[in-house]
Design an enzyme around this catalytic site. Sequence first.
Site, mmCIF file in Angstrom:
data_model
loop_
_atom_site.group_PDB
_atom_site.id
_atom_site.type_symbol
_atom_site.label_atom_id
_atom_site.label_comp_id
_atom_site.label_asym_id
_atom_site.label_seq_id
_atom_site.Cartn_x
_atom_site.Cartn_y
_atom_site.Cartn_z
ATOM 1 N N GLU A 128 0.856 -1.195 0.000
ATOM 2 C CA GLU A 128 0.000 0.000 0.000
ATOM 3 C C GLU A 128 0.889 1.240 0.000
ATOM 4 O O GLU A 128 1.900 1.250 0.690
ATOM 5 C CB GLU A 128 -0.846 0.060 1.292
ATOM 6 C CG GLU A 128 -1.709 -1.132 1.537
ATOM 7 C CD GLU A 128 -2.318 -1.129 2.949
ATOM 8 O OE1 GLU A 128 -2.094 -0.171 3.717
ATOM 9 O OE2 GLU A 128 -3.004 -2.106 3.269
ATOM 10 N N LYS A 130 2.478 4.548 1.201
ATOM 11 C CA LYS A 130 2.575 5.107 2.553
ATOM 12 C C LYS A 130 2.196 6.579 2.457
ATOM 13 O O LYS A 130 2.955 7.401 1.930
ATOM 14 C CB LYS A 130 3.991 4.939 3.100
ATOM 15 C CG LYS A 130 4.133 5.389 4.526
ATOM 16 C CD LYS A 130 5.460 4.933 5.090
ATOM 17 C CE LYS A 130 5.573 5.217 6.569
ATOM 18 N NZ LYS A 130 5.419 6.618 6.941
ATOM 19 N N ASP A 132 1.675 10.311 3.326
ATOM 20 C CA ASP A 132 2.430 11.211 4.199
ATOM 21 C C ASP A 132 1.461 12.181 4.867
ATOM 22 O O ASP A 132 1.295 13.316 4.432
ATOM 23 C CB ASP A 132 3.465 11.965 3.356
ATOM 24 C CG ASP A 132 4.567 12.531 4.221
ATOM 25 O OD1 ASP A 132 4.551 12.281 5.441
ATOM 26 O OD2 ASP A 132 5.441 13.229 3.674
ATOM 27 N N TYR A 239 -6.824 2.156 6.381
ATOM 28 C CA TYR A 239 -5.988 1.001 6.037
ATOM 29 C C TYR A 239 -5.876 -0.063 7.116
ATOM 30 O O TYR A 239 -5.282 -1.094 6.908
ATOM 31 C CB TYR A 239 -4.594 1.446 5.608
ATOM 32 C CG TYR A 239 -3.899 2.421 6.546
ATOM 33 C CD1 TYR A 239 -3.524 2.054 7.835
ATOM 34 C CD2 TYR A 239 -3.599 3.717 6.122
ATOM 35 C CE1 TYR A 239 -2.887 2.944 8.675
ATOM 36 C CE2 TYR A 239 -2.967 4.613 6.956
ATOM 37 C CZ TYR A 239 -2.600 4.226 8.232
ATOM 38 O OH TYR A 239 -1.980 5.100 9.063
ATOM 39 N N LYS A 327 10.872 3.037 2.273
ATOM 40 C CA LYS A 327 10.880 4.485 2.055
ATOM 41 C C LYS A 327 11.485 4.825 0.694
ATOM 42 O O LYS A 327 12.342 4.113 0.186
ATOM 43 C CB LYS A 327 11.701 5.178 3.165
ATOM 44 C CG LYS A 327 11.232 4.903 4.574
ATOM 45 C CD LYS A 327 9.853 5.422 4.842
ATOM 46 C CE LYS A 327 9.787 6.838 5.293
ATOM 47 N NZ LYS A 327 10.159 7.162 6.619
ATOM 48 N N CYS A 421 33.868 23.803 25.475
ATOM 49 C CA CYS A 421 32.434 23.868 25.221
ATOM 50 C C CYS A 421 32.025 25.303 24.868
ATOM 51 O O CYS A 421 32.318 26.229 25.627
ATOM 52 C CB CYS A 421 31.688 23.395 26.469
ATOM 53 S SG CYS A 421 29.930 23.769 26.399
ATOM 54 N N CYS A 424 29.630 26.835 27.922
ATOM 55 C CA CYS A 424 30.099 27.192 29.268
ATOM 56 C C CYS A 424 31.596 27.454 29.312
ATOM 57 O O CYS A 424 32.128 27.845 30.353
ATOM 58 C CB CYS A 424 29.708 26.099 30.265
ATOM 59 S SG CYS A 424 30.552 24.545 29.963
ATOM 60 N N CYS A 439 30.851 17.886 26.618
ATOM 61 C CA CYS A 439 31.162 18.873 27.644
ATOM 62 C C CYS A 439 30.926 18.153 28.970
ATOM 63 O O CYS A 439 29.929 17.463 29.147
ATOM 64 C CB CYS A 439 30.217 20.065 27.492
ATOM 65 S SG CYS A 439 30.050 21.047 28.989
ATOM 66 N N CYS A 445 26.499 23.555 32.928
ATOM 67 C CA CYS A 445 26.606 24.126 31.581
ATOM 68 C C CYS A 445 25.224 24.573 31.151
ATOM 69 O O CYS A 445 24.277 23.784 31.143
ATOM 70 C CB CYS A 445 27.166 23.085 30.626
ATOM 71 S SG CYS A 445 27.019 23.533 28.889
#
Length: 692
Positions: A128, A130, A132, A239, A327, A421, A424, A439, A445
């Site tokens: 079937e 798919k 969207d 479905y 897909k 980082c 921070c 980090c 942070c």
Amino acid sequence: MPKYRDKPIQSFNIFEAEEEVLALDKEISIHDRLYYQNDAPEIDDASYDRLRRRLEGLVQRFPELTKMSPTLQRVGTTPSPSFSKVTHREPMLSLANAFDDADVSDFLSRVGRFLSLDSAQGIEIVAEPKIDGVSASLRYEKGLFVVGATRGDGTVGEDITDNLRTIKDIPQSLTGDFPEALEIRGEIYMSKAAFYELNSTQMESNSKVFANPRNAAAGSLRQLDPTITASRKLNFFAYSWGEISELKADNQSQFLEMLSKWGFAVNPLTRVCNTLQDILLHYREIERQRLELPYDIDGVVYKLNRLEFQKRLGNVSRAPRWAIAHKFPAQQIETVLEDIDIQVGRTGVLTPVARLTPVNVGGVIVSNASLHNEDEIKRKDIRIGDTVIIQRAGDVIPQVVEVVLHKRTEFNKPFNFPAICPSCGGESMRVQGEAARRCLAGLACKDQAIERLKHFVSRNAFDIDGLGEKQIQLFWDDGLISSPADIYRLQDRREELEKKDGLGQRSVDNIITAIEKSRVIKLERLIYGLGIPQIGQATARLLAMNYGTLSKLRSALISAANKRSIEYHDLISIDQIGENVADDIVIFFQDKTNLDMLSDLENQLDITNYESLVIEPTKVTGKVIVFTGTLKKMGRAEAKSLAESLGAKVVGSVSNKTDFVVAGGEAGSKATKAEKLGVTILTEEEWLKLIT
Ligand code: IVH
């Protein structure tokens, strides 16, 4: 501007006041509608509050005018900004994905093995398209549409019955010979034509423009005012089913025919296939037609036609074993990588993000793409200023596929991944064996703390509406919240909150109400909300199921730090929790900051322990079983899942803890070992007799 808007309240006479009350009332109700029903306020909360206070001030002076204002009569019954919840009687599942032909072939072999068929060739598969869109579940009782809901988290969705009633493809009453109770599952979608038309009217009225038909369908369903949904052209393909009092079909294609007879639209491109070749030909054919179809599809769904097979295969986690979504490949396009930003995630991982010159990829404007990690940038030799190929597949975050090297200039220098980082300024480190740089500052942070709080309030965790990224950021900056428990203390700081820019009494009320509602929380949601690395909803549920209460979970997981402890052994014995995930759990419960955060939070909450479904004990409940040799009636995976569904534990090797060894044909060393240890050995027939 109304005539008296600047006039001080003390200087009104009754006639002027009446005019101003009417004007204020009209304005406020327009803003209420924009705010509550369209999700699109046009004024900030402070201005709204000013209008309301003025109206209240006027009727305080002239109480006889109260009846002139419908808005004031409504006070105290502010329209609910959300839908009520519906618990699905049967969960709404999602689908596993296949990305290429080999994945499809693997699916067929897997299914064949599970069912112990000689070959999967010849098994009927229904293919079937798919769709969207957005999935929905429609409940019919005695043929009448009674309630409709969104998928939500698969277990609990939102009641959108009134909106669904406006969709012409959804019959209000069924025709033909239908079961007494029936739940129909399917996809709400917007045609491409309706989507373009909607966006052009939205644009004309300066309203929100939708990125694609699926978002437009979702946005249209989320309206609190069904007349808005009615004005959007939505469609529905049926479905599947949820609860059903009687199912008179042996296979999916018969069921689809029944759907049509009951009055539902069924997708016309559905086909029964018999071989892998057949399936793939049909897939290519649908792919060829894709752009010409009047609606968006993002793949083809394959389902085993025979319902008896579907039943035997059952589900893994949240997806059926008897279906897969094939897909369509990602769409690719060229653009320029303008910059690389580093984002700090919930668990401290530093993720490089490509900032791109915006491009349209399959209907969606893409301006960012994930670069994954330091090694990925090196491996693909991605540099700022490069022309790159990017791709987008369905919901997946866009990715940079490769650099168009011949367009590179001498100015494009290799990228140096920062060692500190960016949030921070603290040290970052690469954990051995991991590609990610992290980090190490934890809750100290800012970005990490904010990401954790965002996760904590998110829909599948504590679901605190109104406390979005913007508010969390604002409250964090002002030191109002730095850990989850602080959220529950916000009610004591109402005055400070109301003074904030863009927030007013009404927003603060909404936030506090949502926070209060979230105090009663299920254990599995709490575990998920903690944001432990690798612990998604499914694993959180497994943990809740195995430990039952927070105190048992906590004390066991603290003890599990010792890898020789019984608690560690128990943890990794939970099906689907491997050592790697166990390590992350253990690390979390070793960190004193986390433990303090948790006990502080616990004091604010009313935690609902895991409610297990009461399963009738069977002859094999709690028994430890080993399967060996070749079984005739079913594959090994089916035997395992059947035994587990009866409460048994299936393990791979024989020990003196084993209760039964089920020996099929050509059973080898395991049977010998069982004999030595005196473990009961059953033939396949004896085993089946025991459990039926
Ligand atoms: S069957 C147990 N069939 O795809 C069966 N789903 O990625 C579950 N979808 O949540 C769904 N078209 O919203 C099925 N023909 C189709 C579908 C379909 C679209 C959606 C559905 C589901 C999602 C899973």
